[in-house]
Structure formats: C-alpha cells, structure tokens
Scaffold this motif. Structure first.
Motif, PDB file in Angstrom:
ATOM      1  N   GLU A  10       0.836  -1.200   0.000  1.00 51.71           N
ATOM      2  CA  GLU A  10       0.000   0.000   0.000  1.00 51.71           C
ATOM      3  C   GLU A  10       0.873   1.254   0.000  1.00 51.71           C
ATOM      4  O   GLU A  10       0.578   2.213  -0.716  1.00 51.71           O
ATOM      5  N   LEU A  11       1.927   1.245   0.790  1.00 52.05           N
ATOM      6  CA  LEU A  11       2.853   2.378   0.808  1.00 52.05           C
ATOM      7  C   LEU A  11       3.585   2.489  -0.516  1.00 52.05           C
ATOM      8  O   LEU A  11       3.721   3.577  -1.070  1.00 52.05           O
ATOM      9  N   LEU A  24       1.326   6.446   6.866  1.00 54.02           N
ATOM     10  CA  LEU A  24       2.157   6.466   8.070  1.00 54.02           C
ATOM     11  C   LEU A  24       1.337   6.684   9.335  1.00 54.02           C
ATOM     12  O   LEU A  24       1.627   6.111  10.383  1.00 54.02           O
ATOM     13  N   LEU A  25       0.318   7.524   9.246  1.00 52.99           N
ATOM     14  CA  LEU A  25      -0.511   7.806  10.412  1.00 52.99           C
ATOM     15  C   LEU A  25      -1.471   6.670  10.744  1.00 52.99           C
ATOM     16  O   LEU A  25      -1.872   6.520  11.899  1.00 52.99           O
ATOM     17  N   GLU A  26      -1.849   5.882   9.758  1.00 55.29           N
ATOM     18  CA  GLU A  26      -2.865   4.845   9.951  1.00 55.29           C
ATOM     19  C   GLU A  26      -2.302   3.447  10.213  1.00 55.29           C
ATOM     20  O   GLU A  26      -2.975   2.616  10.815  1.00 55.29           O
ATOM     21  N   VAL A  27      -1.100   3.188   9.761  1.00 58.31           N
ATOM     22  CA  VAL A  27      -0.536   1.844   9.890  1.00 58.31           C
ATOM     23  C   VAL A  27      -0.247   1.543  11.369  1.00 58.31           C
ATOM     24  O   VAL A  27       0.124   2.447  12.135  1.00 58.31           O
ATOM     25  N   PRO A  28      -0.437   0.314  11.795  1.00 55.38           N
ATOM     26  CA  PRO A  28      -0.085  -0.034  13.178  1.00 55.38           C
ATOM     27  C   PRO A  28       1.392   0.242  13.454  1.00 55.38           C
ATOM     28  O   PRO A  28       2.255   0.016  12.593  1.00 55.38           O
ATOM     29  N   ASP A  35       8.872  -3.558  10.033  1.00 48.81           N
ATOM     30  CA  ASP A  35       9.265  -3.376   8.637  1.00 48.81           C
ATOM     31  C   ASP A  35       9.949  -2.041   8.393  1.00 48.81           C
ATOM     32  O   ASP A  35       9.887  -1.495   7.291  1.00 48.81           O
ATOM     33  N   GLN A  36      10.637  -1.520   9.401  1.00 47.26           N
ATOM     34  CA  GLN A  36      11.223  -0.194   9.280  1.00 47.26           C
ATOM     35  C   GLN A  36      12.233  -0.068   8.144  1.00 47.26           C
ATOM     36  O   GLN A  36      12.299   0.976   7.494  1.00 47.26           O
TER      37      GLN A  36
END
Length: 100
Positions: A10-11, A24-28, A35-36
């Motif tokens: 998705e990113l 970034l704001l919505e992902v857990p 996965d950084q």
C-alpha cells in the motif's frame, strides 16, 4: 507474488506524499517497527524526507528507555509530536514538503 507484505505494498503504491503521510498515520506502529527497513527504503525512494523524519521520531519514541512514569523522555516525546503534526498537515494536503 511479491516479497513484501500487502500493507507495505500500500505504501509502495501510494501516488503522492499526502497518501504516504496518511499511510504512516494509519498503519499499526508494530508494522513500522517490524518493517522499518522496507518502509524507510520506500520513503527514501519517493524523496519523502518528512516521512523519514517521522519514522525516525516514531522509532526513537517506541525504542526509548522509559522513565518511572512509563513515558519516554520529554525531548523524544516532543520530537515525535512535532513530526506527527507535520505529517498530519501533509496528510490533509495543507502543505508541501519543505515549504516554509
């Protein structure tokens, strides 16, 4: 089949910085930690420097040694909040990255 998880795809498929900021704001937060490396690579390839700064702030806050109050040091918490505010503005489409 790709080698990255659907949530990371998705990113990778995000068309612009506001979409990346919303991701970034919505992902857990657990995904950001786990996965950084992949997330940082995608943000870097997109030239999304505000996103990279946000990632660094989140990872620092999540990795910090906490005080007796259970919170990260003030400097880390403030850095995280400033980065989050910047990403929220971009997510709303209210500012271009790097604009004064």
């Amino acid at each position: 089949m790709t080698s990255i998880l659907p949530i990371i795809e998705e990113l990778a498929d995000a068309p612009d910085h506001p979409a990346r900021a919303r991701w970034l704001l919505e992902v857990p937060l657990s995904v950001l930690i786990r996965d950084q490396v992949a997330v940082n690579r995608l943000l870097s390839a997109a030239g999304f420097h505000e996103g990279l700064a946000y990632m660094a702030a989140e990872i620092s806050a999540l990795s910090a040694t906490r005080g007796r109050d259970g919170l990260a040091p003030n400097t880390i918490r403030m850095t995280r909040e400033y980065a989050r505010i910047g990403i929220q503005v971009i997510a709303r489409g209210g500012a271009e990255e790097g604009a004064a």
